[in-house]
Design an enzyme around this catalytic site. Sequence first.
Site, PDB file in Angstrom:
ATOM      1  N   CYS A 197       0.814  -1.223   0.000  1.00 44.07           N
ATOM      2  CA  CYS A 197       0.000   0.000   0.000  1.00 44.07           C
ATOM      3  C   CYS A 197       0.841   1.264   0.000  1.00 44.07           C
ATOM      4  O   CYS A 197       0.319   2.356  -0.238  1.00 44.07           O
ATOM      5  CB  CYS A 197      -0.933  -0.002   1.207  1.00 44.07           C
ATOM      6  SG  CYS A 197      -2.090  -1.365   1.169  1.00 44.07           S
TER       7      CYS A 197
HETATM    8  N1  COA Z   1     -19.105  -9.321  10.169  1.00 44.78           N
HETATM    9  C1  COA Z   1     -19.479  -9.348  11.470  1.00 44.78           C
HETATM   10  N2  COA Z   1     -18.602  -9.547  12.476  1.00 44.78           N
HETATM   11  C2  COA Z   1     -17.296  -9.734  12.147  1.00 44.78           C
HETATM   12  C3  COA Z   1     -16.861  -9.719  10.808  1.00 44.78           C
HETATM   13  C4  COA Z   1     -17.819  -9.502   9.804  1.00 44.78           C
HETATM   14  N3  COA Z   1     -17.489  -9.449   8.510  1.00 44.78           N
HETATM   15  N4  COA Z   1     -15.523  -9.934  10.796  1.00 44.78           N
HETATM   16  C5  COA Z   1     -15.130 -10.074  12.076  1.00 44.78           C
HETATM   17  N5  COA Z   1     -16.219  -9.962  12.893  1.00 44.78           N
HETATM   18  C6  COA Z   1     -16.239 -10.066  14.354  1.00 44.78           C
HETATM   19  C7  COA Z   1     -15.128 -10.918  14.888  1.00 44.78           C
HETATM   20  O1  COA Z   1     -15.485 -12.276  14.913  1.00 44.78           O
HETATM   21  C8  COA Z   1     -14.947 -10.345  16.276  1.00 44.78           C
HETATM   22  O2  COA Z   1     -15.948 -10.884  17.102  1.00 44.78           O
HETATM   23  P1  COA Z   1     -15.650 -11.211  18.668  1.00 44.78           P
HETATM   24  O3  COA Z   1     -15.314  -9.865  19.269  1.00 44.78           O
HETATM   25  O4  COA Z   1     -16.923 -11.795  19.114  1.00 44.78           O
HETATM   26  O5  COA Z   1     -14.471 -12.146  18.657  1.00 44.78           O
HETATM   27  C9  COA Z   1     -15.261  -8.874  16.104  1.00 44.78           C
HETATM   28  O6  COA Z   1     -16.048  -8.767  14.924  1.00 44.78           O
HETATM   29  C10 COA Z   1     -14.014  -8.014  15.958  1.00 44.78           C
HETATM   30  O7  COA Z   1     -13.167  -8.595  14.954  1.00 44.78           O
HETATM   31  P2  COA Z   1     -11.779  -8.000  14.587  1.00 44.78           P
HETATM   32  O8  COA Z   1     -11.157  -8.846  13.525  1.00 44.78           O
HETATM   33  O9  COA Z   1     -10.998  -7.779  15.844  1.00 44.78           O
HETATM   34  O10 COA Z   1     -12.236  -6.628  13.937  1.00 44.78           O
HETATM   35  P3  COA Z   1     -11.447  -5.279  13.856  1.00 44.78           P
HETATM   36  O11 COA Z   1     -12.126  -4.278  14.682  1.00 44.78           O
HETATM   37  O12 COA Z   1      -9.975  -5.452  14.036  1.00 44.78           O
HETATM   38  O13 COA Z   1     -11.701  -4.857  12.328  1.00 44.78           O
HETATM   39  C11 COA Z   1     -10.444  -4.799  10.276  1.00 44.78           C
HETATM   40  C12 COA Z   1     -11.221  -5.667  11.264  1.00 44.78           C
HETATM   41  C13 COA Z   1      -9.870  -5.673   9.182  1.00 44.78           C
HETATM   42  C14 COA Z   1     -11.423  -3.796   9.674  1.00 44.78           C
HETATM   43  C15 COA Z   1      -9.337  -4.036  11.033  1.00 44.78           C
HETATM   44  O14 COA Z   1      -8.595  -4.935  11.822  1.00 44.78           O
HETATM   45  C16 COA Z   1      -8.355  -3.294  10.161  1.00 44.78           C
HETATM   46  O15 COA Z   1      -8.732  -2.494   9.337  1.00 44.78           O
HETATM   47  N6  COA Z   1      -7.049  -3.497  10.417  1.00 44.78           N
HETATM   48  C17 COA Z   1      -5.970  -2.784   9.758  1.00 44.78           C
HETATM   49  C18 COA Z   1      -5.968  -3.050   8.296  1.00 44.78           C
HETATM   50  C19 COA Z   1      -4.869  -2.318   7.587  1.00 44.78           C
HETATM   51  O16 COA Z   1      -4.569  -1.197   7.831  1.00 44.78           O
HETATM   52  N7  COA Z   1      -4.260  -2.933   6.655  1.00 44.78           N
HETATM   53  C20 COA Z   1      -3.215  -2.251   5.961  1.00 44.78           C
HETATM   54  C21 COA Z   1      -2.875  -2.848   4.706  1.00 44.78           C
HETATM   55  S1  COA Z   1      -4.118  -3.085   3.557  1.00 44.78           S
END
Ligand code: COA
Length: 377
Positions: free
Chosen positions: A159
């Site tokens: 990215c």
């Molecule tokens: N729909 C509903 N719930 C979901 C889900 C979905 N599609 N995906 C995950 N969940 C749930 C998980 O199971 C978890 O549930 P729990 O708390 O009961 O265990 C909860 O939501 C939180 O999941 P998590 O993976 O910790 O979410 P998050 O807040 O970290 O968000 C991203 C996920 C990917 C949006 C986030 O981590 C992110 O953007 N990270 C950085 C990405 C980045 O900058 N990348 C750079 C290069 S591209």
Amino acid sequence: MKNLTGLVVSGSGVFVPSQTINNEEIVESFNTYVARFNRDHAAEIAAGTTKALLESSSAFIVKASGIKNRYVLDKTGILDPEVMCPRIPERPDGELSVMAEMAVAAAREAMAAAGKKPSEIDGVICSCAVMQRAYPAMAIEIQAALGSTGFAFDMSVGCASATYAIHVAKGLIESGGARAILICNPEILTGHANFRERDSHFLFGDACTAMIIERAETASGVNVWEIVSSKLKAQFSNNIRNNFGFLNRCAPEGIGKPDKLFVQQGRKVFKEVLPLVGHFMTEHLAENGLTATDIKRLWLHQANIHMNIFLAHKVLGHDPSPSEAPNVIDEYANTSSAGAIIAFNKHNADLATGDIGVLCTFGAGYSAGSVILRKLS
Ligand code: COA
């Protein structure tokens, strides 16, 4: 402020495909896939040998990422629960390839904004996270399609690819290797997204951006930004990874496995990238004698709205207004190298001569690039 380079970003352009997918549509497709999987594996799920898949939700997507929509090359293939992948037909070698086509469209817009003819471009850099093929270099095909001469090459730094390319282009012009360089960032991220994976199925969109880098004295565009300074950073991590490559056929048992698509440990990325990039940005500003009050705008990598609010807070010392750190992630989703340049393209014309903004991109690698810009005209 020191380090004025005499080099400028004299124009930018954006191309997006005509089709869009909103969160409700992508969630409906995913949840249909989940229902079918759970139905087809009901016996194994009941026996405890297979885990039931969980549904996705648009409320989660907006809350966790800020994404509401994405532009895509092929909506039908992505949303078909039996396919879940864009269908992009192979083209004959004699036809312009799809990535080059996107790049040419964005490049024409950037060249028009900068008032540059193909004959005035001495180099083309195609810099993006996901390349369509190994060779010939996409940049050489783009150069030929535009009718430019000189050199052309590809580079890929996840990215952060766009700011890395600005840094490289700046060096090439400073060393006398070119008068003007065209940078293109074509991203077909739906081609590498895993639409069957709940944690990431909603993240990506397709887009291409382009920029012209040249010396201030040759620039004639209306929105010209001087490159005050550029700086790069890298620190190895496996938390964003894609193992697709030409060695896959040497280990055929791995072909088609999920690690050949986008894989990320999103939480870990969050925890590790934010301090890394926050420190990197503030260090870069301090090295150039700049403080928070000097900065009018931040054009940040568009991966997650919370990351951007956190980083903007770190740099500015307060929660950013939409004008201080504009986000385009709601409309475009994560378009990797293109995201921050889309934000720049849509949100730079309103600033005044002398205003300072920072373009900062970061991601897989980890890699990060920061470019401090000052408006000339
Ligand atoms: N729909 C509903 N719930 C979901 C889900 C979905 N599609 N995906 C995950 N969940 C749930 C998980 O199971 C978890 O549930 P729990 O708390 O009961 O265990 C909860 O939501 C939180 O999941 P998590 O993976 O910790 O979410 P998050 O807040 O970290 O968000 C991203 C996920 C990917 C949006 C986030 O981590 C992110 O953007 N990270 C950085 C990405 C980045 O900058 N990348 C750079 C290069 S591209």
